[in-house]
Scaffold this active site. Structure first.
Site, PDB file in Angstrom:
ATOM      1  N   ASP A  43       0.819  -1.212   0.000  1.00 50.70           N
ATOM      2  CA  ASP A  43       0.000   0.000   0.000  1.00 50.70           C
ATOM      3  C   ASP A  43       0.853   1.263   0.000  1.00 50.70           C
ATOM      4  OD1 ASP A  43      -2.283  -1.535   0.055  1.00 50.70           O
ATOM      5  OD2 ASP A  43      -2.582  -1.373   2.212  1.00 50.70           O
ATOM      6  N   ARG A 182      -4.168  -5.220   7.362  1.00 46.48           N
ATOM      7  CA  ARG A 182      -5.166  -4.266   7.894  1.00 46.48           C
ATOM      8  C   ARG A 182      -6.463  -4.978   8.263  1.00 46.48           C
ATOM      9  NH1 ARG A 182      -7.309  -1.821   2.621  1.00 46.48           N
ATOM     10  NH2 ARG A 182      -5.995  -2.828   1.057  1.00 46.48           N
TER      11      ARG A 182
END
Length: 312
Positions: A43, A182
């Protein structure tokens, strides 16, 4: 100055703010080739190990991407976001001051081993031809099938703020491919009943590539571009070697299977479905999968190339 074709892998330490594709574009410019690819996205807000394949090494990207990975992730309790990380919009806040560190550690044990994860909406998973993050940007939420992943190790290594509304814990994670860290943080918060999100992520290793021997983008720009390349054979060093006879080389690099008459030397303890390196005169020709020859009375192995490295 790049004077000859480069084939190998560069172990990049990705900085925050760059996408994985941004890093690929920089290496395309440096190595003057379009044949550059990453081994699994990291990310933009995350930092850490991002192996980049250059030249013929792009053929082995899937074998790096499929390896286990390690991370350090910070979990913030009591705050839920729509992306499950700190980049997203806050959906809810909860007072998590009643959560004790000992309770947190106990809950972590429930996430070690084989677990199921639902991919986050803000991810590159495709459903009916559309990437989830594209649907997420349009405000859509669609049903996603749970995926099986494995958490090999999950430990807390630092924490602060216990007794406050939003305590934080830094955890070390060693996991299988396809694990969304996450989502792991989000699910831990759900299990605790207060919600959570991932507030920081550092990837510390991908397969044999470690943060200890990674290089920054600045070091790559300013240093010797040739010296930082890791040879394909070194990247695949954990796969056993099958040595070919001269007469088998041409057929193997054209994609044909290697049969026993073409084998000069092979390990004794091979198993069916195992990946091996096919080499001749110490030159890597291909990565191949072992198969039992059902037409051979002795049930000897044949080796089917799955990735041709040498080009004739």
């Amino acid at each position: 100055m790049i004077t000859k074709p480069v084939n190998g892998v560069v172990n990049i330490l990705k900085p925050p703010g760059m996408t994985s594709h941004d890093v690929v574009n920089v290496l395309r410019r440096i190595y003057k080739t379009k044949k550059v690819g990453h081994t699994g996205t990291l990310d933009p807000a995350a930092v850490g190990v991002l192996p980049i394949c250059v030249g013929r090494a792009t053929k082995i990207a899937q074998y790096i991407a499929g390896a286990d990975k390690s991370y350090r992730a910070e979990i913030t309790l009591g705050v839920v976001t729509d992306t499950q990380d700190s980049e997203g919009k806050v959906l809810s806040t909860t007072d998590a001051s009643f959560i004790k560190e000992e309770h947190f550690k106990e809950v972590l044990k429930d996430f070690v081993g084989n677990i199921k994860q639902i991919p986050p909406m803000a991810s590159a998973v495709k459903i009916k031809g559309k990437k989830l993050y594209q649907l997420h940007r349009m405000g859509q939420v669609v049903e996603r099938e749970p995926r099986n992943v494995k958490i090999h190790q999950l430990n807390i290594i630092w924490s602060q703020g216990w007794g406050t509304a939003h305590p934080k814990a830094l955890c070390e994670v060693h996991c299988s491919k396809g694990t969304y860290i996450r989502t792991l943080c989000h699910d831990i918060g759900e299990k605790l009943g207060v919600g959570a999100h991932m507030s920081f992520l550092l990837r510390t290793s991908v397969a044999q590539f470690s943060i200890d021997n990674s290089i920054t983008m600045e070091e790559l720009e300013e240093g010797d571009h040739q010296k930082v390349i890791i040879a394909i054979d070194d990247v695949l060093k954990d796969y056993p070697v099958v040595t070919l006879r001269e007469q088998a080389v041409k057929s193997v690099i054209s994609g044909a299977s290697l049969y026993p008459p073409g084998v000069l030397k092979k390990p004794k303890d091979l198993a069916g479905g195992q990946l091996v390196r096919l080499k001749h005169d110490d030159e890597l020709l291909a990565l191949a999968k072992t198969q039992i020859d059902e037409h051979d009375a002795r049930k000897r192995f044949v080796f089917k190339p799955v990735c041709i490295i040498k080009i004739d």
